[in-house]
Design a protein around this motif. Structure first.
Motif, mmCIF file in Angstrom:
data_model
loop_
_atom_site.group_PDB
_atom_site.id
_atom_site.type_symbol
_atom_site.label_atom_id
_atom_site.label_comp_id
_atom_site.label_asym_id
_atom_site.label_seq_id
_atom_site.Cartn_x
_atom_site.Cartn_y
_atom_site.Cartn_z
ATOM 1 N N PRO A 1 44.078 27.486 -32.430
ATOM 2 C CA PRO A 1 43.511 28.845 -32.505
ATOM 3 C C PRO A 1 44.453 29.786 -33.261
ATOM 4 N N VAL A 2 43.895 30.721 -33.992
ATOM 5 C CA VAL A 2 44.692 31.634 -34.816
ATOM 6 C C VAL A 2 45.717 32.385 -33.972
ATOM 7 N N LYS A 3 45.359 32.754 -32.748
ATOM 8 C CA LYS A 3 46.268 33.537 -31.908
ATOM 9 C C LYS A 3 47.541 32.781 -31.556
ATOM 10 N N ASP A 4 47.513 31.443 -31.636
ATOM 11 C CA ASP A 4 48.671 30.633 -31.260
ATOM 12 C C ASP A 4 49.560 30.282 -32.449
ATOM 13 N N LEU B 1 42.924 38.996 -39.631
ATOM 14 C CA LEU B 1 42.865 37.926 -38.632
ATOM 15 C C LEU B 1 42.336 38.380 -37.281
ATOM 16 N N GLU B 2 42.191 39.684 -37.087
ATOM 17 C CA GLU B 2 41.836 40.208 -35.768
ATOM 18 C C GLU B 2 40.554 39.585 -35.221
ATOM 19 N N GLU B 3 39.535 39.459 -36.039
ATOM 20 C CA GLU B 3 38.243 38.960 -35.554
ATOM 21 C C GLU B 3 38.223 37.442 -35.388
ATOM 22 N N HIS B 4 39.303 36.762 -35.817
ATOM 23 C CA HIS B 4 39.320 35.294 -35.766
ATOM 24 C C HIS B 4 40.357 34.745 -34.778
ATOM 25 N N LEU B 5 40.943 35.573 -33.938
ATOM 26 C CA LEU B 5 42.079 35.170 -33.128
ATOM 27 C C LEU B 5 41.797 33.958 -32.246
ATOM 28 N N HIS B 6 40.570 33.801 -31.753
ATOM 29 C CA HIS B 6 40.255 32.726 -30.816
ATOM 30 C C HIS B 6 39.603 31.526 -31.486
ATOM 31 N N LYS C 1 50.496 32.818 -39.623
ATOM 32 C CA LYS C 1 49.466 33.859 -39.727
ATOM 33 C C LYS C 1 49.518 34.533 -41.100
#
Length: 604
Positions: free
Chosen positions: A410-413, A361-366, A419
């Motif tokens: 957004p993935v980060k939220d 998920l790191e590259e998709h956080l936003h 996740k």
């Protein structure tokens, strides 16, 4: 039963929603209550309000005078530089705590392998959890409130904790409140279940299996309950009722009612269709570990591993922390090279690993969830043969518990559980044919675990699972293996056999397996001793006799439970006497089932 703790008209709000609205609930002596529900619905908040750790916005919590309550938080907090011994027994002299049977039992059961003067700050998460549990359990409490007590614990520690809690108080004394997603633990320990949902707390009788039955019945009668949730619960009930014989004696509900509910529910997995699809996608050769071993310098981790993974194989791996489970997974995935023997892979093999981290998920956080999924594929096939379905990314996300509003989040939220689910979907959408799940149940509630299991039921590839969640492991895999003394060993008797072997290992003795032979050290099935004709006939005769006895005892238990309704419900002495009789019958069934399993292995 004596009233210990109560809540009246509880109201709780957080900035974005009302969590509880006028909740009234009580806890009596003898209650062993499991608290379940979706993540974010307020399970931990309810536990902390009842324990006096959090104030409600309205209503009140009352406790009987003199009642003591011990609390285990999700976070294990210790004094800086505190030692293990000081954290558990404080300044007490050794002769003081060593003379207390409970303290000795807890220390031996949870932290016997930890140095007494080790700094807690330097311990791993699982070790710190065991110290926190030991610190709590050596105390004398009328009520224990445990928030995710099985987090970071291995199968052995979870089994020990369940046994400790079952014998900690007499049947009509003490009370337990536990929030956990570990469904085996709930069924093993609890005699009541509270489901937290939609701002209310709904009580059910019995442990997790009984709760599932009652929820199915509730959902069937209430037309407004979503059909998807009902189907998942009924499917899970079907697995519970059709699973290992030992499981069917424990749920506190009528067997005929359960069978009627699941009469039209198919088996959780169409093994023949899945096997066929797996062969088509994988070919006959998957990953073969041939006399493989791994050593790091002078330290040997794995030795003489002989394992031929088959298309569509669904296998669980057990072992203590540090036994070599991650190394074994690395051999299969190709990230670890053997230092002896070799690993051979089929030409079409595509391995994917769901790790304990969230690297995918790191590259998709936003990015919004919908965008992340839609970029990979426009559709996803679920099921096999005539039952196959094509789902859009949005439909697949909704099946895994994402609401329409969350698709634009957004993935980060996302929460930790969201996740985790998204991570699994990203891996599946990449279409691997060998899937490795390393502790996949972290951060997931019981409903989401059922949804994940449902998705995996229709996945046709080879599945390897490492998990301390016994229920999940037994639910999604068809066989289990263990790493013991650097060797891979087949477990015909499943998790129960593993626990017996580990107990014997700790005491320096050899333990028989379910097949009656403890000598095997490879993944090959344990050889069954050959029986003479007379011995075979005798075993078959005893097996038939046991089956008849078990059937009669189950009938007696059902009849006795039905008879409880006709008794004077205020005559607690009579009710306790009847329940003792029922418990004795259930214990007899369990003993017969163990003998039945031994004989079944011999006559196969």
């Amino acid at each position: 039963m004596a009233h210990l703790l109560g809540a009246e008209a509880l109201h709780l709000e957080v900035p974005t929603k009302v969590v509880f609205d006028s909740v009234t609930i009580g806890v009596a002596a003898g209650d062993r209550i499991g608290i379940v529900g979706r993540n974010g619905d307020g399970k931990s908040s309810l536990l902390m309000m009842l324990a006096g750790r959090r104030d409600p916005d309205g209503g009140r919590v009352t406790m009987r005078g003199g009642t003591t309550i011990g609390v285990l938080d999700q976070a294990d907090v210790f004094v800086t530089d505190e030692t293990v011994g000081n954290a558990v027994v404080g300044d007490a002299a050794e002769h003081e705590w060593a003379s207390d049977p409970r303290a000795r039992d807890v220390i031996e059961g949870l932290i016997a392998d930890l140095p007494w003067d080790a700094r807690v700050d330097a311990l791993s998460g699982g070790q710190r959890r065991r110290v926190a549990l030991a610190r709590l359990l050596v105390g004398d409490w009328d009520i224990l409130a445990l928030d995710e007590p099985t987090n970071h614990l291995d199968v052995e520690a979870i089994s020990w904790l369940a046994e400790h809690l079952k014998r900690r108080w007499a049947a009509s004394q003490g009370a337990l409140l536990v929030v956990t997603h570990d469904r085996w633990f709930l069924d093993e320990v609890c005699n009541a279940t509270w489901e937290v949902h939609d701002r209310i707390v709904e009580p059910f009788e019995g442990g997790y299996a009984a709760y599932i039955l009652q929820r199915v019945e509730r959902d069937r009668q209430a037309a407004t309950i979503e059909q998807k949730r009902q189907n998942l619960a009924r499917k899970e009930l079907a697995w519970l009722r059709r699973g290992a014989p030992a499981r069917t004696s424990k749920p506190k509900f009528r067997i005929d009612a359960a069978n009627e509910l699941i009469a039209d529910v198919p088996a959780v997995r169409d093994s023949v269709s899945l096997q066929s699809m797996a062969v088509q996608r994988l070919g006959k050769e998957v990953v073969n570990l041939l006399d493989a071993g791994v050593a790091y310098g002078d330290r040997s981790v794995l030795e003489d591993v002989e394992w031929l993974l088959a298309p569509g194989e669904r296998t669980g791996i057990l072992g203590v922390n540090g036994a070599g489970k991650s190394t074994l997974l690395g051999l299969i995935a190709g990230t670890v090279e053997p230092t002896s023997g070799r690993v051979k892979r089929g030409k079409t093999v595509k391995v994917a690993t769901l790790t304990q981290r969230l690297d995918e998920l790191e590259e998709h956080l936003h990015e919004p969830v919908r965008v992340v999924i839609g970029r990979l594929r426009t559709s996803f096939s679920v099921g096999s043969g005539s039952k196959a379905q094509e789902l859009t990314p949005s439909q697949l996300l909704e099946r895994m518990g994402f609401s329409s509003a969350q698709l634009s989040t957004p993935v980060k939220d996302l929460s930790g559980g969201q996740k985790r689910r998204l991570q699994l979907l990203l891996i599946l959408l990449d279409q691997p044919n060998v899937l490795i799940l390393d502790e996949p149940t972290n951060d997931l509630d019981t409903d989401m675990l059922a949804a994940m299991e449902d998705l995996l039921d229709s996945w046709p590839g080879t599945l390897i699972v490492v998990s301390h969640d016994r229920y999940f492991l037994e639910r999604v895999t068809d066989q289990q293996y263990a790493i013991l003394d650097r060797h891979l060993r087949h477990l015909p008797g499943g998790v129960d056999e593993y626990l017996r072997l580990r107990a014997a290992q700790d005491h320096g003795t050899s333990a028989p397996t379910a097949a009656g032979n403890g000598a095997s050290t490879t993944a090959q099935a344990v050889a069954t001793p050959a029986l003479s004709g007379a011995e075979l006939r005798s075993a078959q005769k005893e097996l038939s006799s046991i089956e008849r006895k078990m059937e009669k005892l189950q009938s007696d238990i059902a009849r006795s439970r039905d008879g409880l309704a006709d008794l004077d419900q205020t005559d607690f002495q009579l009710l306790n006497a009847e329940m003792s009789k029922i418990t004795a019958l259930e214990d007899e069934v369990v003993a017969l089932e163990e003998r039945w399993m031994e004989l079944s292995e011999l006559v196969e």
